[in-house]
Write an enzyme that holds these catalytic residues in place. Structure first.
Site, PDB file in Angstrom:
ATOM      1  N   GLY A  12       0.825  -1.216   0.000  1.00 54.28           N
ATOM      2  CA  GLY A  12       0.000   0.000   0.000  1.00 54.28           C
ATOM      3  C   GLY A  12       0.859   1.267   0.000  1.00 54.28           C
ATOM      4  CG  ASN A  37      -6.889   0.358  -1.509  1.00 54.44           C
ATOM      5  OD1 ASN A  37      -7.501   0.554  -2.563  1.00 54.44           O
ATOM      6  ND2 ASN A  37      -6.502   1.352  -0.734  1.00 54.44           N
ATOM      7  CE  LYS A  87      -5.940   4.708   1.803  1.00 55.96           C
ATOM      8  NZ  LYS A  87      -4.802   5.496   1.410  1.00 55.96           N
ATOM      9  CB  SER A 127      -5.579   8.090  12.250  1.00 49.42           C
ATOM     10  OG  SER A 127      -6.168   9.227  11.693  1.00 49.42           O
ATOM     11  CE1 TYR A 154      -9.025   3.989   8.744  1.00 50.51           C
ATOM     12  CE2 TYR A 154      -9.325   6.277   9.373  1.00 50.51           C
ATOM     13  CZ  TYR A 154      -8.490   5.233   9.040  1.00 50.51           C
ATOM     14  OH  TYR A 154      -7.122   5.424   9.027  1.00 50.51           O
ATOM     15  CE  LYS A 158      -6.377   3.177  11.313  1.00 53.41           C
ATOM     16  NZ  LYS A 158      -5.456   2.088  10.998  1.00 53.41           N
TER      17      LYS A 158
HETATM   18  P1  NAD Z   1      -3.443   1.662   1.659  1.00 49.77           P
HETATM   19  O1  NAD Z   1      -4.854   1.219   1.382  1.00 49.77           O
HETATM   20  O2  NAD Z   1      -2.660   2.221   0.531  1.00 49.77           O
HETATM   21  O3  NAD Z   1      -2.617   0.432   2.256  1.00 49.77           O
HETATM   22  C1  NAD Z   1      -3.207  -0.571   3.051  1.00 49.77           C
HETATM   23  C2  NAD Z   1      -2.787  -1.909   2.488  1.00 49.77           C
HETATM   24  O4  NAD Z   1      -3.338  -2.931   3.303  1.00 49.77           O
HETATM   25  C3  NAD Z   1      -3.295  -2.145   1.069  1.00 49.77           C
HETATM   26  O5  NAD Z   1      -2.208  -2.563   0.256  1.00 49.77           O
HETATM   27  C4  NAD Z   1      -4.329  -3.258   1.221  1.00 49.77           C
HETATM   28  O6  NAD Z   1      -4.359  -4.118   0.088  1.00 49.77           O
HETATM   29  C5  NAD Z   1      -3.844  -3.963   2.470  1.00 49.77           C
HETATM   30  N1  NAD Z   1      -4.868  -4.650   3.258  1.00 49.77           N
HETATM   31  C6  NAD Z   1      -6.055  -4.175   3.683  1.00 49.77           C
HETATM   32  N2  NAD Z   1      -6.687  -5.115   4.406  1.00 49.77           N
HETATM   33  C7  NAD Z   1      -5.874  -6.196   4.451  1.00 49.77           C
HETATM   34  C8  NAD Z   1      -5.961  -7.475   5.064  1.00 49.77           C
HETATM   35  N3  NAD Z   1      -7.038  -7.863   5.762  1.00 49.77           N
HETATM   36  N4  NAD Z   1      -4.933  -8.334   4.912  1.00 49.77           N
HETATM   37  C9  NAD Z   1      -3.831  -7.981   4.192  1.00 49.77           C
HETATM   38  N5  NAD Z   1      -3.700  -6.796   3.590  1.00 49.77           N
HETATM   39  C10 NAD Z   1      -4.705  -5.913   3.730  1.00 49.77           C
HETATM   40  O7  NAD Z   1      -3.492   2.655   2.886  1.00 49.77           O
HETATM   41  P2  NAD Z   1      -2.363   3.613   3.480  1.00 49.77           P
HETATM   42  O8  NAD Z   1      -2.753   5.011   3.186  1.00 49.77           O
HETATM   43  O9  NAD Z   1      -1.022   3.123   3.112  1.00 49.77           O
HETATM   44  O10 NAD Z   1      -2.612   3.396   5.035  1.00 49.77           O
HETATM   45  C11 NAD Z   1      -1.851   2.474   5.799  1.00 49.77           C
HETATM   46  C12 NAD Z   1      -2.315   2.508   7.240  1.00 49.77           C
HETATM   47  O11 NAD Z   1      -2.165   3.821   7.751  1.00 49.77           O
HETATM   48  C13 NAD Z   1      -3.777   2.140   7.449  1.00 49.77           C
HETATM   49  O12 NAD Z   1      -3.884   1.420   8.647  1.00 49.77           O
HETATM   50  C14 NAD Z   1      -4.453   3.486   7.579  1.00 49.77           C
HETATM   51  O13 NAD Z   1      -5.636   3.392   8.328  1.00 49.77           O
HETATM   52  C15 NAD Z   1      -3.390   4.264   8.320  1.00 49.77           C
HETATM   53  N6  NAD Z   1      -3.522   5.722   8.149  1.00 49.77           N
HETATM   54  C16 NAD Z   1      -3.546   6.242   6.879  1.00 49.77           C
HETATM   55  C17 NAD Z   1      -3.687   7.608   6.707  1.00 49.77           C
HETATM   56  C18 NAD Z   1      -3.782   8.203   5.336  1.00 49.77           C
HETATM   57  O14 NAD Z   1      -4.263   9.340   5.214  1.00 49.77           O
HETATM   58  N7  NAD Z   1      -3.340   7.522   4.267  1.00 49.77           N
HETATM   59  C19 NAD Z   1      -3.761   8.444   7.831  1.00 49.77           C
HETATM   60  C20 NAD Z   1      -3.698   7.888   9.105  1.00 49.77           C
HETATM   61  C21 NAD Z   1      -3.577   6.507   9.243  1.00 49.77           C
HETATM   62  C1  WQD Z   2      -8.019  17.551   3.746  1.00 48.59           C
HETATM   63  C2  WQD Z   2      -8.670  18.932   3.629  1.00 48.59           C
HETATM   64  C3  WQD Z   2     -11.039  18.909   3.196  1.00 48.59           C
HETATM   65  C4  WQD Z   2     -10.833  17.156  -0.787  1.00 48.59           C
HETATM   66  C5  WQD Z   2      -8.873  12.058   6.061  1.00 48.59           C
HETATM   67  C6  WQD Z   2      -9.472  11.080   7.041  1.00 48.59           C
HETATM   68  C7  WQD Z   2      -8.589  10.908   8.236  1.00 48.59           C
HETATM   69  C8  WQD Z   2      -7.161  10.565   7.826  1.00 48.59           C
HETATM   70  C9  WQD Z   2      -6.645  11.404   6.702  1.00 48.59           C
HETATM   71  C10 WQD Z   2      -6.749   8.220   8.088  1.00 48.59           C
HETATM   72  C11 WQD Z   2     -10.022  19.011   4.319  1.00 48.59           C
HETATM   73  C12 WQD Z   2     -10.291  19.534   2.037  1.00 48.59           C
HETATM   74  C13 WQD Z   2     -10.484  17.674   0.442  1.00 48.59           C
HETATM   75  C14 WQD Z   2     -11.422  18.032  -1.753  1.00 48.59           C
HETATM   76  C15 WQD Z   2     -11.241  19.846  -0.198  1.00 48.59           C
HETATM   77  N1  WQD Z   2      -7.020   9.230   7.361  1.00 48.59           N
HETATM   78  N2  WQD Z   2     -10.677  18.985   0.736  1.00 48.59           N
HETATM   79  N3  WQD Z   2     -11.603  19.353  -1.425  1.00 48.59           N
HETATM   80  O1  WQD Z   2     -10.273  15.045   5.953  1.00 48.59           O
HETATM   81  O2  WQD Z   2      -8.052  15.621   6.980  1.00 48.59           O
HETATM   82  O3  WQD Z   2      -8.674  13.271   6.731  1.00 48.59           O
HETATM   83  O4  WQD Z   2      -7.607  11.532   5.650  1.00 48.59           O
HETATM   84  O5  WQD Z   2      -6.693   8.036   9.244  1.00 48.59           O
HETATM   85  O6  WQD Z   2      -9.142   9.917   9.019  1.00 48.59           O
HETATM   86  O7  WQD Z   2     -10.722  11.579   7.456  1.00 48.59           O
HETATM   87  O8  WQD Z   2      -8.110  14.617   4.705  1.00 48.59           O
HETATM   88  O9  WQD Z   2      -7.408  14.844   2.355  1.00 48.59           O
HETATM   89  O10 WQD Z   2      -9.829  14.287   2.853  1.00 48.59           O
HETATM   90  O11 WQD Z   2      -8.973  16.570   3.376  1.00 48.59           O
HETATM   91  O12 WQD Z   2     -11.435  21.022   0.062  1.00 48.59           O
HETATM   92  O13 WQD Z   2     -11.798  17.619  -2.872  1.00 48.59           O
HETATM   93  O14 WQD Z   2      -8.939  19.193   2.244  1.00 48.59           O
HETATM   94  O15 WQD Z   2     -12.217  19.594   3.445  1.00 48.59           O
HETATM   95  O16 WQD Z   2     -10.134  20.264   4.903  1.00 48.59           O
HETATM   96  P1  WQD Z   2      -8.857  14.719   6.129  1.00 48.59           P
HETATM   97  P2  WQD Z   2      -8.599  15.018   3.241  1.00 48.59           P
END
Ligand code: NAD
Ligand code: WQD
Length: 345
Positions: A12, A37, A87, A127, A154, A158
């Site tokens: 991912g 994903n 996610k 997160s 979601y 967490k």
């Molecule tokens: P992503 O979807 O790109 O990566 C997640 C990976 O996990 C994917 O490759 C998917 O195929 C794999 N996966 C999902 N369920 C699975 C399962 N049951 N078994 C094996 N593989 C599985 O997401 P990401 O953005 O890289 O996020 C990684 C982690 O970080 C997640 O736990 C997400 O909740 C957390 N996180 C992400 C963000 C963000 O904004 N991207 C923010 C805060 C926390």
């Molecule tokens: C960022 C800012 C929007 C899209 C989400 C999850 C959170 C975390 C990170 C995992 C906001 C604005 C966005 C658009 C916009 N993930 N925006 N036009 O909302 O901070 O968080 O991702 O844990 O749980 O909720 O991130 O990138 O969606 O938005 O104006 O088309 O951009 O309103 O202020 P967010 P985001």
């Protein structure tokens, strides 16, 4: 060669960048991903960047027997970085049971298997969503700020996962854990060989910005311009994914090689709050591309402003976000152009 690390979700977005940094630091990596994903070709990209091909098992973390076999096949695994999860906030409201099963059963299986296979430490992807909208006196937000009721299934997974890890360690389990609370991870590897691959219409800001800039989307809608912020748009802490990946290497060293506390929590952010409007301006400045954008109504459930106080990670982990916002946004744009060149998006 350092220890062997299991990276769940390693194909991912954040997992692939972290695998690169772990391998660059000398760790051996075993990736488990069910490819729900992501694509298996990411493994080729990791090999191209680092010169080392990580082991890869296409396995679902919910499958206890299959996970047991992974640990049996790689008896040297000493640490886990657990990224695998669903996610998408909106999808979690529509399919809560899918989110609870995937995100909670996967963690339970790992925790149960750790002592059996002598795995010492786990880093968990949490997160900033756990803080909800922090009260004004708690901004920038520290790890001690109150946890607010989750806004989505979601977000709730967490919070529940953090509690499960805490309860398990409090019960005397012979493991250590670090919870990393990420703020908003963005950007792609400077090589443009790996990067963020959003599914369908992006919900997150940066992929929407780059897809608009390249002409896949007609116009970026900025959700709300009447928030209580200097320019009226929401404020976030955007952290470069490579900097975030490096925080995992520091956390893994701490868990495996020091006598740190059994459970620790760190914010992983830059410490700078940046508004949506500032992102647009910085993107245009960094890339020279003019964005088509307009203000639109607020998005339901959006937090007005949140950014990190990362001092604990700076001091205790010896980690700091280093990359400028401009360089970060340029990396996101270069990745978008690479996807176009390859006919992917
Ligand atoms: P992503 O979807 O790109 O990566 C997640 C990976 O996990 C994917 O490759 C998917 O195929 C794999 N996966 C999902 N369920 C699975 C399962 N049951 N078994 C094996 N593989 C599985 O997401 P990401 O953005 O890289 O996020 C990684 C982690 O970080 C997640 O736990 C997400 O909740 C957390 N996180 C992400 C963000 C963000 O904004 N991207 C923010 C805060 C926390
Ligand atoms: C960022 C800012 C929007 C899209 C989400 C999850 C959170 C975390 C990170 C995992 C906001 C604005 C966005 C658009 C916009 N993930 N925006 N036009 O909302 O901070 O968080 O991702 O844990 O749980 O909720 O991130 O990138 O969606 O938005 O104006 O088309 O951009 O309103 O202020 P967010 P985001």
């Amino acid at each position: 060669m350092k220890q062997t690390i299991l990276v769940t979700g390693g194909t991912g977005f954040i997992g692939s960048h972290t695998t690169v940094e772990l391998q660059n630091a000398g760790y051996k990596v075993v990736i488990v991903d069910n490819l729900s994903n992501s694509q298996a070709s990411v493994i080729d990209g990791i090999e191209k960047i680092t010169g080392v091909r990580p082991a890869f098992e296409q396995v679902d973390c919910r499958d206890m027997d299959a996970m047991d076999k992974v640990f049996a096949k790689y008896p040297d695994i000493e640490g886990i970085i657990h990224f695998a999860a669903s996610k998408a906030v909106g999808e979690s409201v529509e399919k809560p049971l899918l989110y609870y099963r995937n995100n909670i059963v996967s963690l339970l299986n790992l925790l149960e298997l750790m002592p059996k296979h002598g795995v010492k430490g786990i880093i968990f992807s949490s997160s900033c969503t756990v803080y909800g909208q922090p009260d004004p006196e708690n901004l920038p937000v520290t790890e001690d700020a109150p946890i607010k009721p989750a806004e989505s299934p979601y977000g709730n997974t967490k919070q529940i996962n953090e509690e499960i890890i805490r309860d398990y360690i409090n019960s005397g389990a012979d493991i250590k854990a670090i919870l990393l609370r990420y703020f908003n991870p963005i950007g792609s590897h400077p090589s443009s060989i790996i990067g963020e691959m959003p599914n369908g219409v992006p919900m997150n800001l940066i992929p929407y910005v780059t897809q608009t800039a390249i002409g896949i989307r007609e116009q970026l809608k900025v959700f709300g311009n009447d928030y209580d912020t200097p320019d009226g748009t929401c404020i976030r802490d955007y952290i470069y994914v490579v900097d975030l990946a490096k925080a995992h290497v520091k956390a893994m060293e701490r868990v495996l090689d020091t006598d740190s506390d059994k459970l620790e929590v760190f914010n992983v952010g830059t410490g700078h709050g940046v508004s949506t409007k500032q992102i647009i301006d910085a993107f245009e400045k960094a890339t020279g591309v003019k964005l088509n954008w307009a203000y639109a109504p607020r998005r339901a459930g959006d937090i007005e402003k949140v950014w990190a106080n990362p001092e604990k990670a700076n001091k205790v982990l010896g980690w700091k976000a280093e990359t400028s916002l401009e360089d970060t946004l340029r990396s996101a744009w270069n990745w978008q152009k690479k996807l176009r060149e390859e006919g992917i998006q």
